[in-house]
Design a protein around this motif. Structure first.
Motif, mmCIF file in Angstrom:
data_model
loop_
_atom_site.group_PDB
_atom_site.id
_atom_site.type_symbol
_atom_site.label_atom_id
_atom_site.label_comp_id
_atom_site.label_asym_id
_atom_site.label_seq_id
_atom_site.Cartn_x
_atom_site.Cartn_y
_atom_site.Cartn_z
ATOM 1 N N LEU A 88 82.002 59.822 201.150
ATOM 2 C CA LEU A 88 80.562 59.718 201.361
ATOM 3 C C LEU A 88 79.868 60.206 200.094
ATOM 4 O O LEU A 88 80.069 61.344 199.673
ATOM 5 N N ILE A 89 79.071 59.337 199.489
ATOM 6 C CA ILE A 89 78.470 59.627 198.187
ATOM 7 C C ILE A 89 77.002 60.001 198.350
ATOM 8 O O ILE A 89 76.264 59.369 199.106
ATOM 9 N N GLU A 90 76.589 61.018 197.600
ATOM 10 C CA GLU A 90 75.194 61.462 197.652
ATOM 11 C C GLU A 90 74.687 61.714 196.236
ATOM 12 O O GLU A 90 75.370 62.330 195.413
ATOM 13 N N GLU A 91 73.485 61.223 195.945
ATOM 14 C CA GLU A 91 72.820 61.472 194.674
ATOM 15 C C GLU A 91 71.809 62.608 194.837
ATOM 16 O O GLU A 91 71.100 62.670 195.827
ATOM 17 N N THR A 92 71.743 63.477 193.817
ATOM 18 C CA THR A 92 70.825 64.614 193.896
ATOM 19 C C THR A 92 69.691 64.562 192.890
ATOM 20 O O THR A 92 68.749 65.351 192.995
ATOM 21 N N GLY A 93 69.794 63.682 191.899
ATOM 22 C CA GLY A 93 68.794 63.682 190.847
ATOM 23 C C GLY A 93 68.857 64.918 189.974
ATOM 24 O O GLY A 93 67.947 65.168 189.173
ATOM 25 N N GLY A 94 69.918 65.711 190.115
ATOM 26 C CA GLY A 94 70.018 66.954 189.352
ATOM 27 C C GLY A 94 69.037 68.018 189.807
ATOM 28 O O GLY A 94 68.746 68.966 189.074
ATOM 29 N N VAL A 95 68.516 67.878 191.030
ATOM 30 C CA VAL A 95 67.546 68.839 191.580
ATOM 31 C C VAL A 95 68.305 69.911 192.355
ATOM 32 O O VAL A 95 69.109 69.594 193.237
ATOM 33 N N ARG A 96 68.017 71.173 192.061
ATOM 34 C CA ARG A 96 68.779 72.262 192.669
ATOM 35 C C ARG A 96 68.703 72.235 194.191
ATOM 36 O O ARG A 96 69.719 72.429 194.870
ATOM 37 N N GLU A 97 67.520 72.013 194.737
ATOM 38 C CA GLU A 97 67.377 72.031 196.193
ATOM 39 C C GLU A 97 68.231 70.941 196.844
ATOM 40 O O GLU A 97 68.821 71.145 197.910
ATOM 41 N N ARG A 98 68.306 69.773 196.207
ATOM 42 C CA ARG A 98 69.113 68.689 196.757
ATOM 43 C C ARG A 98 70.603 68.965 196.585
ATOM 44 O O ARG A 98 71.410 68.609 197.460
ATOM 45 N N GLU A 99 70.974 69.592 195.487
ATOM 46 C CA GLU A 99 72.376 69.988 195.316
ATOM 47 C C GLU A 99 72.760 71.022 196.365
ATOM 48 O O GLU A 99 73.844 70.957 196.959
ATOM 49 N N ARG A 100 71.859 71.980 196.595
ATOM 50 C CA ARG A 100 72.140 73.027 197.574
ATOM 51 C C ARG A 100 72.217 72.445 198.982
ATOM 52 O O ARG A 100 73.084 72.829 199.774
ATOM 53 N N ASP A 101 71.335 71.493 199.277
ATOM 54 C CA ASP A 101 71.352 70.878 200.595
ATOM 55 C C ASP A 101 72.640 70.081 200.805
ATOM 56 O O ASP A 101 73.204 70.085 201.906
ATOM 57 N N LEU A 121 72.759 74.180 190.352
ATOM 58 C CA LEU A 121 73.209 75.242 191.253
ATOM 59 C C LEU A 121 73.505 76.518 190.479
ATOM 60 O O LEU A 121 73.935 76.481 189.328
ATOM 61 N N THR A 122 73.305 77.662 191.126
ATOM 62 C CA THR A 122 73.592 78.950 190.506
ATOM 63 C C THR A 122 74.581 79.732 191.373
ATOM 64 O O THR A 122 74.882 79.341 192.509
ATOM 65 N N ASP A 123 75.054 80.831 190.842
ATOM 66 C CA ASP A 123 75.970 81.679 191.601
ATOM 67 C C ASP A 123 75.340 82.167 192.905
ATOM 68 O O ASP A 123 76.041 82.426 193.883
ATOM 69 N N ASP A 124 74.007 82.292 192.922
ATOM 70 C CA ASP A 124 73.320 82.752 194.130
ATOM 71 C C ASP A 124 73.493 81.781 195.296
ATOM 72 O O ASP A 124 73.363 82.166 196.459
ATOM 73 N N ASP A 125 73.786 80.506 194.981
ATOM 74 C CA ASP A 125 73.936 79.514 196.037
ATOM 75 C C ASP A 125 75.321 79.547 196.682
ATOM 76 O O ASP A 125 75.483 79.091 197.813
#
Length: 327
Positions: A88-101, A121-125
């Motif tokens: 299952l493929i998902e694009e994030t646009g390089g946006v942190r919130e979308r990567e985290r989701d 994404l950061t270590d906090d995620d």
């Protein structure tokens, strides 16, 4: 399917689910039948039987503009299918919130694990990732202690810069992504600078144009450089899409590649072999990255032994017509 392949239903199940030892010739017949019949696994039923979904996620920034991630996704899908695993493929646009989701959201419940190329994404995620959910990172960004499979970007830029110098470049213009937001741009610029410094030419680093990563940005960057009167005899695109845009922009301005300006890229996307001229570039080792990352992820899913950690693959230079003027 069993009738088409000339085998039992049990053999089909063993091949599709990779649960038994089946002779290669028999496996090939079953896989051919799978393709011909357009079979797709029922993920819900599989989860009920085995406790696994039989599916993994592939999360990437984009699939269209550079060509790199589309080719990566194609490889992941084809290699995973050999293991009876859907993707299952998902694009994030390089946006942190979308990567985290993608990493932490409800869609994860449909997956046994994830291959993730993260830009923000950061270590906090990472503490939010449930224990036991396997994730293998792809690319330059390290997040927490997650496994990661990558390509040596600095070595790639060193290789191609050394090549440009060897074939006569004196003033190299670099066209590439913003290092303030892109780890690959940081590493590729560092490799370029290292090659220049090793050749005793550190002052040449001033020729850098920051752009997006697509063909249009390469074309616009070279048009801007020419309009500004920038002096260069070679261009390094920090990816192939940029380099190909540069070649088009040079042609529009009446400059030939490689006779007037040498041009090279990084990544060796498929299109680079079919342009005029064919593009000199660096092989980003996509098939090897996919094979290693997928093997590591499947080992994490099944509990098999695999050392994991950071796996970094060495690049190789691919010399083509864009840097080889006729003598």
């Amino acid at each position: 399917m069993a009738e088409l392949a000339g085998v039992s239903i049990k053999t089909v199940s063993e091949v599709v689910n990779r649960t038994g030892r089946v002779a290669p010739a028999t496996t090939a017949r079953v896989e051919d039948a799978v393709v011909r019949l357009g079979y797709r696994p029922n993920l819900s039923a599989r989860r009920l039987r085995s406790g696994r979904a039989g599916a993994i996620g592939l999360v990437v920034p984009e699939l269209g503009s550079s060509g790199y991630f589309a080719e990566l996704a194609e490889l992941v899908v084809s290699r995973a299918a050999r293991h009876g695993v859907a993707v299952l493929i998902e694009e994030t646009g390089g946006v942190r919130e979308r990567e985290r989701d993608a990493l932490l959201g409800p869609r994860r419940s449909q997956l046994d694990g994830m291959l993730l190329n993260a830009l923000r994404l950061t270590d906090d995620d990472v503490p939010g990732v449930p224990d036991g959910f396997p994730v293998v990172l792809l690319g330059e960004r390290q997040v927490g202690a997650l496994d990661r499979v990558a390509f040596d970007n600095a070595a790639a830029a060193r290789l191609v810069t050394e090549h440009l110098l060897e074939v006569g470049a004196r003033r190299i213009l670099v066209v590439g992504g913003d290092p303030s937001v892109s780890e690959s741009a940081v590493q590729r610029l560092a490799g370029h600078r290292a090659a220049l410094e090793a050749a005793g030419r550190p002052a040449a680093v001033r020729h850098v144009v920051t752009t997006q990563w697509d063909h249009e940005s390469g074309l616009a960057a070279i048009a801007g450089a020419l309009a500004a009167g920038t002096d260069f005899d070679a261009v390094l695109g920090l990816n192939d899409a940029l380099a190909l845009g540069v070649v088009r922009g040079l042609l529009d301005a009446g400059r030939r590649t490689p006779q007037d300006v040498l041009v090279a890229g990084i990544d060796d996307i498929h299109t680079a072999r079919f342009t005029t001229p064919r593009l000199t570039t660096v092989d980003a080792r996509r098939p090897a990255i996919v094979e290693r990352a997928l093997a590591l992820l499947l080992a994490r899913i099944t509990g098999a032994d695999d050392e994991g950690g950071l796996v970094e693959l060495e690049p190789s230079l691919v010399v083509r017509e864009s840097t080889t003027p006729a003598t």
